[in-house]
Design a protein around this motif. Structure first.
Motif, PDB file in Angstrom:
ATOM      1  N   THR A 195       0.848  -1.195   0.000  1.00  0.00           N
ATOM      2  CA  THR A 195       0.000   0.000   0.000  1.00  0.00           C
ATOM      3  C   THR A 195       0.884   1.245   0.000  1.00  0.00           C
ATOM      4  O   THR A 195       1.837   1.323   0.779  1.00  0.00           O
ATOM      5  CB  THR A 195      -0.882  -0.011   1.269  1.00  0.00           C
ATOM      6  N   LYS A 230       2.523   1.969   6.321  1.00  0.00           N
ATOM      7  CA  LYS A 230       1.183   1.617   6.787  1.00  0.00           C
ATOM      8  C   LYS A 230       0.965   2.001   8.246  1.00  0.00           C
ATOM      9  O   LYS A 230      -0.152   2.308   8.651  1.00  0.00           O
ATOM     10  CB  LYS A 230       1.010   0.097   6.697  1.00  0.00           C
ATOM     11  N   GLN A 272      -2.244   3.064  10.837  1.00  0.00           N
ATOM     12  CA  GLN A 272      -2.683   2.120  11.854  1.00  0.00           C
ATOM     13  C   GLN A 272      -3.088   2.751  13.173  1.00  0.00           C
ATOM     14  O   GLN A 272      -3.885   2.191  13.901  1.00  0.00           O
ATOM     15  CB  GLN A 272      -1.592   1.060  12.093  1.00  0.00           C
ATOM     16  N   LEU A 316      -5.050   2.339  -0.053  1.00  0.00           N
ATOM     17  CA  LEU A 316      -5.072   2.983   1.257  1.00  0.00           C
ATOM     18  C   LEU A 316      -6.481   2.920   1.864  1.00  0.00           C
ATOM     19  O   LEU A 316      -6.656   2.600   3.044  1.00  0.00           O
ATOM     20  CB  LEU A 316      -4.625   4.433   1.062  1.00  0.00           C
ATOM     21  N   PHE A 345      -7.172  -0.679   2.854  1.00  0.00           N
ATOM     22  CA  PHE A 345      -6.452  -1.008   4.081  1.00  0.00           C
ATOM     23  C   PHE A 345      -7.110  -0.348   5.292  1.00  0.00           C
ATOM     24  O   PHE A 345      -7.389  -1.005   6.303  1.00  0.00           O
ATOM     25  CB  PHE A 345      -4.986  -0.568   3.955  1.00  0.00           C
TER      26      PHE A 345
END
Ligand code: FAD
Ligand code: NAD
Length: 367
Positions: free
Chosen positions: A153, A230, A234, A254, A257
């Motif tokens: 990503t 990432k 998160q 994105l 995710f």
């Protein structure tokens, strides 16, 4: 006759080994990394030439040998994440005993900075080309069976073509075949295909050559690159995505995710800048996604709308951003990602800083 050898820097020591059965060759790489995953392992095998690269932070470890005997096209890669072990399993063409793994190539068993490792390309087959808008197409490329590669990503790949006798390279950001609409199903990253959403410019030499590429033709695709992490997403509660034109491409994975894997996210907002309504990429899919997932919202802003456009008009500006980019609560953790033409991105970052957002809260996608 075993190839136990190591390459190291101050903190990391890597080594590989290999063994065989009647029909298989297994190369084992020990990284001792606890957070190893499939995105950090890139393997190619072409004409007896095996290349296995492991990414560890900003470094790269390489196993690169000219194999002693021929192997079959399909290979397998097994990763034991907990101990950081990687197994590359090759099928022998003939069930004979190998005296050695092969002849080491120039960069075999080296552990160096990623940026010092030259780009590696493999030829991928164009399997389909479908229309997205009047000038943008979705190219589906198939990786060879002998390649193990997952584009993370936020990262891009380079395509390489010979144009008028000269090698030309341009970056493109892989997307998904469509936006995730059913979050119960794990999204379909089968690993074998790379989807690229590419705008064809009438006076753009590279995209004109892509336009003339036929289904069944081959094109060279590089290893992934890019500095997006990432982990930035998160931990965030509010995610703002500012995209202009094809600057939408990094936002696709994105979005997937964020909405499927980040549990602390409260709001995800895409502010999508285009010239006209006809230029909006995946408008219907985005609107469907917004209906489906209450956390997600999309706003379209046009710089050259027709008279009947009921939505917002304009280009990126401080007032637009202060209207659309707002923390959901005073102390919520935000991440703002921005991508588009260079002046768009540069102005956007400046406006955001002027509005009080910190460097850590902004990620700009650039070359
Ligand atoms: P070019 O010759 O580069 O020009 C394209 C058009 O822009 C032409 O109309 C030209 O007249 C005009 N133009 C060129 N230079 C300028 C300038 N300085 N100012 C104003 N106009 C100019 N593109 C995608 O479609 N999809 C992607 O997923 C994607 N990902 C990218 C990822 C990264 C990291 C970067 C840096 C770029 C990405 N791009 C993407 C853009 C892509 O790399 C090419 O730049 C693009 O395809 C144009 O290439 P071209 O050779 O066809 O056209
Ligand atoms: P476009 O010409 O269709 O413009 C889309 C919108 O961008 C416009 O409506 C306007 O709102 C805004 N915009 C354009 N020029 C601007 C300017 N000078 N100042 C402020 N705003 C401006 O865009 P396109 O042809 O789809 O181009 C997309 C761009 O995104 C390309 O330059 C491409 O290289 C870049 N891109 C970068 C990455 C990356 O760096 N990772 C990824 C994908 C695309």
């Amino acid at each position: 006759e075993k190839g136990v050898l190591g390459a190291s820097t101050k903190d990391v020591m890597l080594s590989y080994d290999w063994f065989q059965t009647d029909s298989l060759i297994t190369i084992v790489i020990y990284t001792k990394q606890k957070d190893l995953n499939a995105e950090l392992v890139i393997v190619d095998c072409q004409d007896k030439r095996l290349r296995g690269e492991i990414i560890i932070d900003d470094h790269s470890y390489l196993v690169e040998v000219d194999l002693y005997h021929a192997v079959q096209e399909d290979l397998a890669v097994n990763i034991t994440e907990k101990v950081g072990k990687v197994e590359i399993i090759l099928k022998k063409n003939d069930n004979i005993h190998w005296k050695m793994l092969g002849q080491p190539l120039e960069n075999h068993n080296t552990f160096i900075k990623r940026t010092d490792r030259g780009q590696f390309y493999r030829k991928c087959k164009l399997v389909s080309k479908t229309e997205v808008t009047h000038d943008t197409k979705l190219f589906c490329l198939m990786l060879p069976k002998s390649t193990h590669l997952h584009v993370p990503t936020g990262q891009h790949v380079y395509l390489k073509q010979i144009i008028a006798g000269t090698e030309v390279v341009k970056p493109y950001t892989p997307v998904l075949p469509f936006l995730p609409l059913d979050f119960k199903e794990p999204s379909c990253h089968d690993g074998a295909h790379i989807y690229l959403m590419i705008k064809i410019y009438s006076c753009g030499p590279f995209t004109q050559a892509l336009e003339h590429l036929q289904v069944g033709d081959y094109i060279s695709v590089s290893n992934p690159e890019g500095n997006f992490k990432k982990s930035q997403v998160q931990t965030s509660e509010d995610l703002f995505l500012l995209a202009a034109g094809t600057g939408f491409t990094p936002m696709v994975k994105l979005l997937d995710f964020a909405l499927t894997e980040v549990s602390c996210l409260r709001t995800v907002k895409l502010i999508f800048f285009n010239k006209t309504e006809d230029d909006i990429l995946w408008r219907n899919q985005l609107e469907q996604l917004a209906l489906k997932d209450k956390r997600f919202e999309v706003k379209f802003i046009l710089s050259q709308p027709t008279k009947d456009w009921m939505g917002k008009e304009g280009k990126i500006s401080s007032s637009l951003l202060s209207e659309f980019v707002k923390r959901s609560s005073k102390y919520s953790k935000v991440l703002i990602c921005i991508c588009g033409p260079t002046p768009f991105t540069e102005q956007g970052v400046q406006y955001l800083k002027d509005l009080g957002y910190s460097q850590e809260e902004i990620h700009a996608f650039t070359a």
